[in-house]
Write an enzyme that holds these catalytic residues in place. Structure first.
Site, PDB file in Angstrom:
ATOM      1  N   PRO A   2       3.168  -6.472  -8.660  1.00 23.25           N
ATOM      2  CA  PRO A   2       2.880  -6.081  -7.271  1.00 23.25           C
ATOM      3  C   PRO A   2       2.589  -4.585  -7.168  1.00 23.25           C
ATOM      4  CG  PRO A   2       4.873  -7.409  -7.400  1.00 23.25           C
ATOM      5  CD  PRO A   2       4.483  -7.065  -8.809  1.00 23.25           C
ATOM      6  N   GLU A   3       1.652  -4.246  -6.271  1.00 24.13           N
ATOM      7  CA  GLU A   3       1.251  -2.849  -6.115  1.00 24.13           C
ATOM      8  C   GLU A   3       1.821  -2.306  -4.811  1.00 24.13           C
ATOM      9  OE1 GLU A   3      -2.906  -2.484  -7.186  1.00 24.13           O
ATOM     10  OE2 GLU A   3      -2.716  -4.196  -8.532  1.00 24.13           O
ATOM     11  N   LYS A  51       5.758   1.987  -6.098  1.00 27.32           N
ATOM     12  CA  LYS A  51       6.189   0.598  -6.292  1.00 27.32           C
ATOM     13  C   LYS A  51       7.709   0.451  -6.230  1.00 27.32           C
ATOM     14  CE  LYS A  51       2.204  -0.129  -9.305  1.00 27.32           C
ATOM     15  NZ  LYS A  51       1.760  -0.537 -10.652  1.00 27.32           N
ATOM     16  N   ARG A 245      -3.983  -4.980 -19.900  1.00 24.89           N
ATOM     17  CA  ARG A 245      -4.177  -5.254 -18.477  1.00 24.89           C
ATOM     18  C   ARG A 245      -5.640  -5.598 -18.272  1.00 24.89           C
ATOM     19  NH1 ARG A 245       0.573  -5.237 -18.156  1.00 24.89           N
ATOM     20  NH2 ARG A 245       1.923  -4.039 -16.790  1.00 24.89           N
TER      21      ARG A 245
END
Ligand SMILES: [Zn+2]
Length: 260
Positions: A2-3, A51, A245
């Site tokens: 999650p960002e 975050k 990523r």
């Protein structure tokens, strides 16, 4: 992972569940804090930095949590069955009406309030800060420039430079700018301020809407670019965590710097 936008929304979920309410039960299901009991304390609210989630409990404590890869906070009525197996629940904060469950959290840390700045001392400016200023932008750009040899996609996700972006919004920001993810920071030096403005706009747009806006490139490999119809490509990139990523981009709208 999650960002900043998802983390910000999680903080609002926690505020709706807990803010202003006294805790009737707490359970920190990590060895270091297993014996701590903060029942009776009032939760004043949850803030974010990049975050990181910072839940203020009473006058003295900050609960620092980080969702990392799979973490989530859920708020359910007291007495309702947990939505996840008990061993995945790391924190329980319960009021008379609601229990907030921190599930599969990557970080659970209870800090004396005065130590809260240790969470973000080494991080770049928080793109979702409500008090974002020209100085914040300049500081983020300065920190990005220190990573001059790094690919811009990796640098944008490096929380030490600027806090809040991850694979989704780094990809979307670079698409909006027409910049290939493997371009070095140095090669886009003059465009870094604009990149910060776009990254911030993307995150803010996401938190304003219940459903995130449709991605232009993230998760859209082998589907046509909305602008030019070229198939979006997915490649694997690694820094700064060293773990691969996915980077998504349009080869036409974001030309490879090596082939220009
Ligand atoms: Zn395109």
């Amino acid at each position: 992972m999650p960002e900043g936008d998802m983390v910000w929304k999680t903080a609002r979920t926690l505020d709706r569940a807990l803010a202003g309410h006294a805790l009737t039960r707490t359970d920190f299901r990590v060895p270091r804090f297993a014996t701590v009991d903060l029942s009776g304390e009032i939760v004043t609210g949850t803030t974010t930095y990049g975050k990181n989630l910072l839940t203020h409990i009473g006058d003295d404590w900050t609960l620092h949590t980080h969702l990392k890869m799979d973490g989530v906070w859920r708020a359910i009525p007291v007495g309702q069955r947990w939505p996840s197996p008990a061993h995945t629940v790391r924190v329980v904060l319960e009021t008379a009406a609601t229990q907030a469950l921190g599930i599969l959290l990557g970080v659970v840390e209870l800090l004396p309030r005065a130590q809260e700045p240790s969470v973000y001392r080494d991080l770049g400016p928080d793109l979702l800060s409500p008090e974002w200023t020209a100085d914040n932008e300049a500081e983020a750009v300065r920190r990005l420039r220190l990573l001059d040899d790094m690919a811009i996609f990796d640098a944008l996700r490096d929380q030490r430079a600027v806090a809040g972006l991850g694979t989704i919004w780094a990809a979307e920001t670079l698409y909006a700018m027409g910049v290939h993810p493997q371009t070095t920071v140095r090669a886009v030096d003059e465009r870094l301020p604009r990149m910060m403005q776009i990254g911030r706009l993307k995150l803010k747009e996401s938190i304003r809407t219940r459903r995130p806006p449709e991605n232009a490139v993230y998760g859209r490999d082998r589907r046509p670019c909305h602008r030019c119809g070229t198939m979006v490509v997915r490649i694997s990139m690694g820094e700064p965590e060293g773990r691969p990523r996915p980077a998504y981009f349009c080869p036409h709208c974001q030309p490879d710097p090596a082939q220009r």
